[in-house]
Design an enzyme around this catalytic site. Structure first.
Site, PDB file in Angstrom:
ATOM      1  N   TYR A 277       4.763   3.605  13.588  1.00  0.00           N
ATOM      2  CA  TYR A 277       4.847   3.857  12.151  1.00  0.00           C
ATOM      3  C   TYR A 277       4.046   2.673  11.584  1.00  0.00           C
ATOM      4  O   TYR A 277       4.588   1.579  11.200  1.00  0.00           O
ATOM      5  CB  TYR A 277       6.151   4.269  11.692  1.00  0.00           C
ATOM      6  CG  TYR A 277       6.093   4.685  10.139  1.00  0.00           C
ATOM      7  CD1 TYR A 277       4.918   4.819   9.352  1.00  0.00           C
ATOM      8  CD2 TYR A 277       7.241   4.986   9.483  1.00  0.00           C
ATOM      9  CE1 TYR A 277       5.036   5.162   7.998  1.00  0.00           C
ATOM     10  CE2 TYR A 277       7.377   5.455   8.235  1.00  0.00           C
ATOM     11  CZ  TYR A 277       6.353   5.669   7.331  1.00  0.00           C
ATOM     12  OH  TYR A 277       6.335   5.811   6.211  1.00  0.00           O
TER      13      TYR A 277
ATOM     14  N   THR B 230      -0.384   4.844   8.237  1.00  0.00           N
ATOM     15  CA  THR B 230      -0.441   4.872   6.541  1.00  0.00           C
ATOM     16  C   THR B 230      -1.128   3.599   6.189  1.00  0.00           C
ATOM     17  O   THR B 230      -0.558   2.373   5.622  1.00  0.00           O
ATOM     18  CB  THR B 230       1.086   4.562   6.392  1.00  0.00           C
ATOM     19  OG1 THR B 230       1.492   5.954   6.822  1.00  0.00           O
ATOM     20  CG2 THR B 230       1.295   5.176   4.676  1.00  0.00           C
TER      21      THR B 230
ATOM     22  N   ASP C  22      -2.590  10.644   1.737  1.00  0.00           N
ATOM     23  CA  ASP C  22      -3.110  12.027   1.551  1.00  0.00           C
ATOM     24  C   ASP C  22      -4.384  12.061   0.639  1.00  0.00           C
ATOM     25  O   ASP C  22      -5.262  12.888   1.069  1.00  0.00           O
ATOM     26  CB  ASP C  22      -2.081  12.598   0.534  1.00  0.00           C
ATOM     27  CG  ASP C  22      -0.721  12.723   1.066  1.00  0.00           C
ATOM     28  OD1 ASP C  22      -0.448  12.163   2.277  1.00  0.00           O
ATOM     29  OD2 ASP C  22       0.220  13.375   0.613  1.00  0.00           O
ATOM     30  N   GLU C  23      -4.595  10.870  -0.299  1.00  0.00           N
ATOM     31  CA  GLU C  23      -5.641  10.780  -0.773  1.00  0.00           C
ATOM     32  C   GLU C  23      -6.910  10.425   0.031  1.00  0.00           C
ATOM     33  O   GLU C  23      -8.136  10.572  -0.516  1.00  0.00           O
ATOM     34  CB  GLU C  23      -5.477   9.684  -1.745  1.00  0.00           C
ATOM     35  CG  GLU C  23      -5.124   8.251  -1.279  1.00  0.00           C
ATOM     36  CD  GLU C  23      -3.989   8.192  -1.184  1.00  0.00           C
ATOM     37  OE1 GLU C  23      -3.209   6.947  -1.750  1.00  0.00           O
ATOM     38  OE2 GLU C  23      -2.874   9.064  -0.718  1.00  0.00           O
TER      39      GLU C  23
ATOM     40  N   SER D 156       3.377  12.633   1.989  1.00  0.00           N
ATOM     41  CA  SER D 156       4.138  12.837   1.105  1.00  0.00           C
ATOM     42  C   SER D 156       4.229  14.053   0.132  1.00  0.00           C
ATOM     43  O   SER D 156       4.988  14.689  -0.329  1.00  0.00           O
ATOM     44  CB  SER D 156       4.405  11.476  -0.073  1.00  0.00           C
ATOM     45  OG  SER D 156       4.657  10.287   0.814  1.00  0.00           O
TER      46      SER D 156
ATOM     47  N   THR E  44       9.067   8.724   2.436  1.00  0.00           N
ATOM     48  CA  THR E  44       9.591   9.737   1.283  1.00  0.00           C
ATOM     49  C   THR E  44      11.061  10.197   1.639  1.00  0.00           C
ATOM     50  O   THR E  44      11.250  10.584   0.441  1.00  0.00           O
ATOM     51  CB  THR E  44       8.504  10.867   1.704  1.00  0.00           C
ATOM     52  OG1 THR E  44       7.212  10.148   1.780  1.00  0.00           O
ATOM     53  CG2 THR E  44       8.234  11.751   0.504  1.00  0.00           C
TER      54      THR E  44
ATOM     55  N   LYS F 272       1.165   6.904  13.529  1.00  0.00           N
ATOM     56  CA  LYS F 272       1.088   6.994  11.977  1.00  0.00           C
ATOM     57  C   LYS F 272       0.213   6.258  11.161  1.00  0.00           C
ATOM     58  O   LYS F 272       0.657   5.116  11.043  1.00  0.00           O
ATOM     59  CB  LYS F 272       2.443   7.612  11.320  1.00  0.00           C
ATOM     60  CG  LYS F 272       2.440   7.849   9.849  1.00  0.00           C
ATOM     61  CD  LYS F 272       3.955   8.407   9.602  1.00  0.00           C
ATOM     62  CE  LYS F 272       3.782   8.925   8.065  1.00  0.00           C
ATOM     63  NZ  LYS F 272       3.658   7.796   6.935  1.00  0.00           N
TER      64      LYS F 272
END
Length: 294
Positions: free
Chosen positions: A135, A165, A189-190, A206, A47, A163
């Site tokens: 990450y 993602t 986030d979703e 983000s 981000t 993390k």
């Protein structure tokens, strides 16, 4: 190993017309989200346009965030680069400024074995003495980790966590269950609510810079057992995320911040500026997000 909990915005990097860091706007974003109850910040990640910044800009950015936060939250700094030595050099450059942990995307572009990637993380941890967060972002890095590989990587005492993602909630659940002394961060986030349901305690996102209050309250609702409110807030957030993705997530986040009164400039070229119609879509989505919000 220290545990992390709460909502962590993955900070954008505000820039001026010369593509230099705008520290005034950076401070505005940080102060805005601290007031919303975030636990800290993830700096110089995807981000934050990390690989579009010069190395010295990334170091300056991380130091500036530490100075602004001034102990009021964690600062998790992504110092990942394409080589072990360069990554260690960046970690050492920011080690004394107050970072809580460092993070690194796996080295990519060239094809490395998992043993080489594992050693990359171990070398960083051993050289710096700082907690290291892996990450895991296969969509952008092109590097996919199996669950057993991540568990093996995190057996090292210097690896603080990962993390995640990734949409692989089955893997995330296994990591939470089997690596109880490590920090497992949700990175999408979703799916914050589903991630919380499998035991995740912290999330790096983000969109938390533009609607941190929505996700702080979502986690509070979940922790209080108010699933209806948590589902409502996840849905509200996801509607907004849908618009951001339609426009382009990183430029759109900067666009929303501009609408909210913080001009963070455009994303670094080759990203292109938003069009007037993009701002209209974002304004409508932002209005809808907060309409009827308790």
């Amino acid at each position: 190993m220290r545990q992390f909990e709460g909502i962590y915005p993955a900070l954008i990097t505000p820039i001026d017309a010369h593509e230099e860091i705008n520290e005034k706007a950076l401070e505005q974003v940080i102060e805005k989200t601290l007031k919303q109850g975030v636990a800290g910040f993830y700096v110089s990640g995807s981000t934050g346009e990390s690989f579009l910044l010069r190395d010295e800009q990334r170091v300056r950015l991380i130091k500036a965030v530490c100075e602004i936060v001034d102990g009021r939250g964690d600062v998790l700094a992504n110092i990942g680069t394409f080589s072990t030595k360069a990554t260690i050099n960046m970690a050492e450059a920011v080690a004394g400024c107050g970072v809580s942990a460092i993070s690194a995307v796996p080295p990519f572009y060239f094809s490395y074995s998992k043993e080489e990637i594992k050693q990359y993380y171990y070398d960083i941890a051993e050289a710096t003495g700082l907690p290291v967060i892996i990450y895991n972002i296969p969509k952008l890095s092109g590097v996919s980790f199996g669950t057993e590989e991540l568990i093996q990587f995190m057996s090292h005492s210097g690896i603080a966590g990962v993390k995640q993602t990734t949409m692989d909630l089955m893997q995330t659940e296994a990591l939470v269950r089997r690596c109880k002394d490590k920090a497992i961060f949700n990175g999408h986030d979703e799916i914050l609510l589903p991630a919380l349901s499998v035991g995740v305690k912290a999330s790096i996102g983000s969109t938390f810079s533009i609607m941190g209050d929505v996700f702080v309250n979502l986690k509070k609702a979940f922790d209080a057992g108010d699933m209806e409110k948590a589902k409502h807030l996840q849905g509200k957030g996801n509607e907004m995320i849908g618009t951001l993705l339609e426009i382009g997530i990183f430029p759109a986040i900067k666009g929303v911040l501009k609408i909210q009164g913080i001009d963070c400039g455009h994303c670094i070229k080759p990203y292109q500026p938003l069009k007037p119609e993009d701002y209209k879509k974002l304004e409508a989505a932002l209005k809808k997000l907060y309409d009827g919000m308790e």
